[in-house]
Scaffold this active site. Structure first.
Site, PDB file in Angstrom:
ATOM      1  N   ARG A  74     -21.456 -36.952  30.617  1.00 52.17           N
ATOM      2  CA  ARG A  74     -20.738 -37.113  29.380  1.00 52.17           C
ATOM      3  C   ARG A  74     -21.633 -37.041  28.067  1.00 52.17           C
ATOM      4  NH1 ARG A  74     -16.931 -36.129  32.178  1.00 52.17           N
ATOM      5  NH2 ARG A  74     -15.009 -37.425  32.345  1.00 52.17           N
ATOM      6  N   GLU A 116     -15.989 -31.973  22.091  1.00 49.77           N
ATOM      7  CA  GLU A 116     -15.426 -31.205  23.081  1.00 49.77           C
ATOM      8  C   GLU A 116     -13.939 -30.977  23.122  1.00 49.77           C
ATOM      9  OE1 GLU A 116     -16.288 -32.056  27.379  1.00 49.77           O
ATOM     10  OE2 GLU A 116     -18.328 -32.399  26.996  1.00 49.77           O
ATOM     11  N   HIS A 151     -18.593 -27.805  29.849  1.00 44.79           N
ATOM     12  CA  HIS A 151     -18.119 -28.833  30.401  1.00 44.79           C
ATOM     13  C   HIS A 151     -17.180 -28.255  31.735  1.00 44.79           C
ATOM     14  CE1 HIS A 151     -16.574 -33.124  30.769  1.00 44.79           C
ATOM     15  NE2 HIS A 151     -16.355 -32.975  31.848  1.00 44.79           N
TER      16      HIS A 151
END
Ligand code: DGY
Length: 315
Positions: free
Chosen positions: A235, A264, A282
């Protein structure tokens, strides 16, 4: 009735439509707060991704019709679990099925960061490759190097298995030490600080919690050996991004490989100036097999819940 806000795998959608009345959000954009709240009046269950945020404020406004949030993710930092539980809403996630895909991506980032993957690709792709020298794009060898892993859950252990194939010396920090059979020779450090000093490569594989927020700050990055490489496929919130840019710019870190960012979607334009920062958007768990497994796990949890049983991945 259930709500599926994102484009899940074909097999998942097929099974969901077979077993439930489904509302899908056809445009495949993140479910905004207002949308989540409005949808809670129409459905009994939701299958969100980490892109749908169940903050305390959103949870307070959910309609009592909503009974379960069956996340299509292993991470749950997008959910205020306490608030959901206090509203009596069941919450599940998808542990155990993302480990290999995410570890593969972390390994890819590690190799690419170590061997100038971005610069090399760009030079050849651009047609500007007109020079070669033994001093050209000389990287850092992964084989035999020391790998530090923060978080020895499924992803960390899968990464360690892959790293053994590269003869890496594996060190790790985890909330608790693993049993010897799971440790498989990896060296335990009871503090992150002790782990950092031996990590030629450092991979972050722990969840985002208030305790891990900004964990890799300037002080911690400075504790890594000079020429170290940081990999983050967990993360974005684990890393102080300004401190990481400084560490790369100063040459203290040789490179970094990142699949996660504080912002993000979007990322951090400050990273883009550095060819030795390899980035992916991601997509750690984005393989066909793993997307199917995540979707099926989310549906298994819904099925158990609506059959009156405890969902296997209840949080
Ligand atoms: C997860 O499952 O937490 C991954 O980051 C994808 O959402």
């Amino acid at each position: 009735m259930i709500w599926i806000p994102r484009r899940l795998s074909d097999a998942t959608l097929e099974r969901a439509r077979r077993d439930y009345e489904v509302i899908c959000k056809e445009d495949d954009t993140p479910g905004a707060a207002e949308e989540i709240v409005a949808m809670s009046e129409k459905v009994d269950g939701m299958v969100p991704c980490h892109s749908e945020h169940f903050s305390a404020d959103v949870v307070a406004r959910l309609d009592p019709r909503l009974k379960i949030v069956a996340n299509h993710s292993v991470g749950t930092d997008h959910c205020d679990l306490k608030a959901l539980r206090s509203r009596g809403i069941a919450v599940t996630n998808t542990p155990g099925v993302l480990a290999d895909a995410t570890a593969e991506l972390a390994f890819m980032l590690m190799l690419s960061a170590a061997r100038h993957g971005v610069a090399g690709d760009r030079i050849v792709r651009s047609g500007d490759w007109d020079f070669w020298s033994p001093a050209f794009l000389v990287g850092k060898q992964v084989t035999g190097a020391r790998l530090g892993i923060v978080g020895m859950g499924g992803v960390g252990r899968s990464l360690a298995r892959k790293a053994r194939g590269f003869d890496m010396e594996i060190h790790y920090h985890n909330r608790r030490r693993l049993e010897a059979d799971q440790e498989a020779g990896a060296i335990y450090h009871d503090t992150i600080d002790s782990l950092l000093t031996v990590s030629d490569f450092l991979s972050l594989n722990c969840p985002a919690t208030p305790e891990t927020e900004g964990m890799m700050n300037a002080e911690r990055l400075a504790q890594m050996p000079k020429g170290g490489v940081l990999v983050n496929a967990a993360r974005g919130s684990l890393v102080d991004e300004a401190a990481l840019v400084d560490a790369v710019r100063s040459g203290h870190l040789a490179a970094a490989g990142l699949d996660c960012f504080r912002k993000e979607p979007g990322g951090n334009p400050g990273f883009a100036e550095h060819d030795n920062i390899v980035m992916m958007p991601h997509v750690g768990s984005a393989t066909v097999r793993t997307r199917d497994a995540m979707g099926f796990k989310a549906l298994d949890n819904l099925d158990a819940f609506f059959a009156g049983r405890e969902p296997p991945d209840m949080l």
